[in-house]
Write an enzyme that holds these catalytic residues in place. Structure first.
Site, short mmCIF file in Angstrom:
data_model
loop_
_atom_site.label_atom_id
_atom_site.label_comp_id
_atom_site.label_asym_id
_atom_site.label_seq_id
_atom_site.Cartn_x
_atom_site.Cartn_y
_atom_site.Cartn_z
N SER A 131 0.83 -1.20 0.00
CA SER A 131 0.00 0.00 0.00
C SER A 131 0.87 1.25 0.00
O SER A 131 1.94 1.27 0.59
CB SER A 131 -0.92 0.02 1.22
OG SER A 131 -1.70 1.19 1.21
N LYS A 185 -4.37 -6.79 3.52
CA LYS A 185 -4.44 -5.71 2.53
C LYS A 185 -5.89 -5.48 2.09
O LYS A 185 -6.31 -4.34 1.88
CB LYS A 185 -3.57 -6.05 1.32
CG LYS A 185 -3.62 -5.02 0.19
CD LYS A 185 -3.21 -3.62 0.66
CE LYS A 185 -2.82 -2.70 -0.49
NZ LYS A 185 -3.87 -2.47 -1.46
N HIS A 188 -7.50 -3.58 4.84
CA HIS A 188 -6.94 -2.22 4.74
C HIS A 188 -7.73 -1.41 3.72
O HIS A 188 -8.12 -0.26 3.97
CB HIS A 188 -5.47 -2.31 4.33
CG HIS A 188 -4.86 -1.02 3.85
ND1 HIS A 188 -5.15 -0.47 2.61
CD2 HIS A 188 -3.97 -0.18 4.43
CE1 HIS A 188 -4.48 0.65 2.46
NE2 HIS A 188 -3.76 0.86 3.55
N ASN A 189 -7.99 -2.00 2.57
CA ASN A 189 -8.71 -1.28 1.52
C ASN A 189 -10.17 -1.04 1.88
O ASN A 189 -10.75 -0.02 1.51
CB ASN A 189 -8.62 -2.05 0.20
CG ASN A 189 -7.24 -1.94 -0.43
OD1 ASN A 189 -6.26 -1.63 0.24
ND2 ASN A 189 -7.15 -2.21 -1.72
N GLU A 192 -10.08 1.88 4.03
CA GLU A 192 -9.80 3.01 3.13
C GLU A 192 -11.08 3.52 2.47
O GLU A 192 -11.34 4.73 2.43
CB GLU A 192 -8.80 2.54 2.07
CG GLU A 192 -8.48 3.50 0.96
CD GLU A 192 -7.61 2.83 -0.09
OE1 GLU A 192 -7.99 2.88 -1.29
OE2 GLU A 192 -6.57 2.24 0.26
N LYS A 262 -12.26 -1.07 -7.63
CA LYS A 262 -11.61 -2.26 -8.19
C LYS A 262 -12.07 -3.56 -7.53
O LYS A 262 -11.72 -4.63 -8.00
CB LYS A 262 -10.08 -2.13 -8.08
CG LYS A 262 -9.49 -1.08 -9.00
CD LYS A 262 -7.98 -1.09 -8.95
CE LYS A 262 -7.39 -0.11 -9.96
NZ LYS A 262 -5.90 -0.10 -9.91
#
Length: 472
Positions: A131, A185, A188-189, A192, A262
């Site tokens: 990231s 991850k 994490h996104n 985000e 995405k």
């Protein structure tokens, strides 16, 4: 072993791959690079990598032969089938003990499959979340590796050299087996997504209710960031002062209000549902992006049900928005950490949540001053039931939840959509409710489907014959 051989190979020469290769080289390593478009490799070598210790290769065989053993090859290619295709083309050129690192945003289930597939062939695999975007890849990202631990030990020096640094050390750590790195991850996104939506909702309130200009909002977000020290807040106030060269207007005002995604935020929501974990703020952020994409429908419906915004709130209300944004952001982190906690147990990751918070402190998109107390919370209580009751944040919740409640209440009266703010408040209210109306839901389920229920006053599973089925 030839001194001319390279320390690591990087496959994929889009900007992320290029920047990562340049970062690795700048730390004293020799890097071999490959891209299926040979012209892209050639251009990179001749321009950005000129006079650097970077070798361009044009076949997978050439790439493999250029590397020290055990070979270390990092894939910076699009998630999905392209990763599988590259692995298949690499395999004939590799030997047992070689290492493949997938540095893309792969779905964790794909990582599990690849880990097992390569393990059976004697190839060590690391699914590694990276990231920080293009800037982070070049100057120091947050790195989230999981998979073969011996492979991590081989990669540790390179990872630590290129990662962002804080007073607590490099923003990288071995997270656990199999797909743990890509799972972290993914979450994490998801966090985000939630923080981006919360900031955007605060922006929407300021422009629609208080008619503030982009320059005025720039100053407000810049001041608020003294407390957050957040990358996402930082880029927000920078965006708000950016002027469009063609029109002279603030650039943000000429950008179409249709957000893309995405899929990583959606994956977090999907897996949370599978694990029976509630992450409503993250879910609301994903839904908000989906809704934003149907611009034509919104225009048609908005022409029928127009909502004029009348400002009956004084300027002090902006301070309530500040406090609401702060506490809702903590709730977004709380949801993500809870999902990681449950997934770690369910999937056998053995995650150290204080380490997860530590490696997010710099280099990544959700870096923020909040991560230091989050790290402290899970360091002192690894099995903390939820971040919202940690000693580090309890006072914040006592003082600022009333402000979040005020913002949700007043803005809902006006008719501006604030799904993330509202969902964050509902999450808090739901968690603190000793009694929820789920007893009625369970009675309804038993009525129409004989799904049974439990009782408050005694142990066991019960069913009531709510209807006389013989007379139906």
């Amino acid at each position: 072993m030839s001194l001319e051989k390279c320390d690591i190979g990087v496959v994929g020469m889009a900007v992320m791959g290029q920047n990562l290769a340049l970062n690795i080289e700048s730390k004293g390593y020799k890097v071999a690079v490959y891209n299926r478009d040979h012209d892209k490799t050639k251009k990179f070598i001749e321009e950005r990598a000129s006079n650097k210790n970077i070798l361009g290769t044009y076949t997978y065989e050439e790439l493999a032969k250029s590397l020290n053993r055990p070979r270390k090859i990092m894939l910076m290619v699009k998630a999905g089938k392209p990763v599988d295709d590259v692995i298949e083309q690499l395999l004939p050129n590799l030997e047992k003990g070689d290492i493949i690192i997938d540095g893309g945003n792969s779905h964790y289930k794909d990582t599990n499959r690849r880990f097992k597939y390569l393990q059976d062939k004697g190839i060590r695999f690391l699914g590694t979340g990276i990231s920080g975007g293009e800037y982070g890849a070049l100057h120091g990202p947050s790195i989230m590796p999981g998979g073969d631990k011996s492979a991590y030990e081989e990669m540790k020096d390179i990872f630590e050299a290129i990662a962002a640094k804080t007073e607590d050390g490099p923003c990288v750590a071995y997270l656990g087996p199999s797909s743990s790195g890509h799972y972290v991850k993914m979450v994490h996104n998801g966090i985000e997504y939630a923080i981006m939506e919360l900031i955007s909702e605060a922006y929407d309130i300021m422009r629609k209710v208080f008619r503030l200009s982009a320059d005025e909002m720039h100053e407000i977000f810049k001041k608020w960031n003294d407390e957050h020290k957040s990358y996402l807040m930082e880029i927000t106030y920078k965006i708000l002062e950016w002027k469009d060269e063609e029109t002279g207007k603030p650039l943000v005002d000429v950008i179409l209000d249709s957000a893309q995604q995405k899929g990583t935020g959606k994956w977090s929501v999907q897996d949370a549902l599978d694990l029976n974990i509630s992450i409503p703020t993250i879910n609301a952020a994903v839904n908000a992006r989906t809704l934003s994409a149907i611009k034509h429908e919104r225009l048609e419906i908005g022409n029928i049900f127009d909502t004029p915004v009348n400002n009956s709130l004084n300027n002090d209300f902006i301070n309530s928005v500040r406090d609401a944004l702060y506490i809702a952001t903590i709730i977004a982190y709380a949801e993500g950490m809870k999902l990681l906690q449950v997934a770690s147990s369910e999937y056998g990751y053995g995650l150290d949540l204080s380490e997860v918070a530590r490696i997010w402190e710099d280099g990544c998109i959700i870096r923020s001053a909040l991560l230091k107390p989050i790290q402290k919370s899970f360091k002192s209580k690894p099995n903390l039931v939820n971040l919202i009751i940690s000693e580090e944040f309890r006072k914040d919740f006592e003082n600022r939840i009333p402000k979040l409640r005020e913002v949700v209440s007043e803005i809902k009266k006006i008719g501006i959509p604030i799904p993330a703010f509202a969902s964050a408040l509902d999450y808090f209210d739901g968690l603190r409710s000793k009694e929820l109306p789920a007893n009625l839901i369970q009675a309804q389920r038993d009525f129409f489907g004989a799904h049974t229920y439990q009782r408050k006053d005694k142990e066991g599973i019960f069913h009531t014959e709510w209807q006389d089925i013989h007379n139906i």
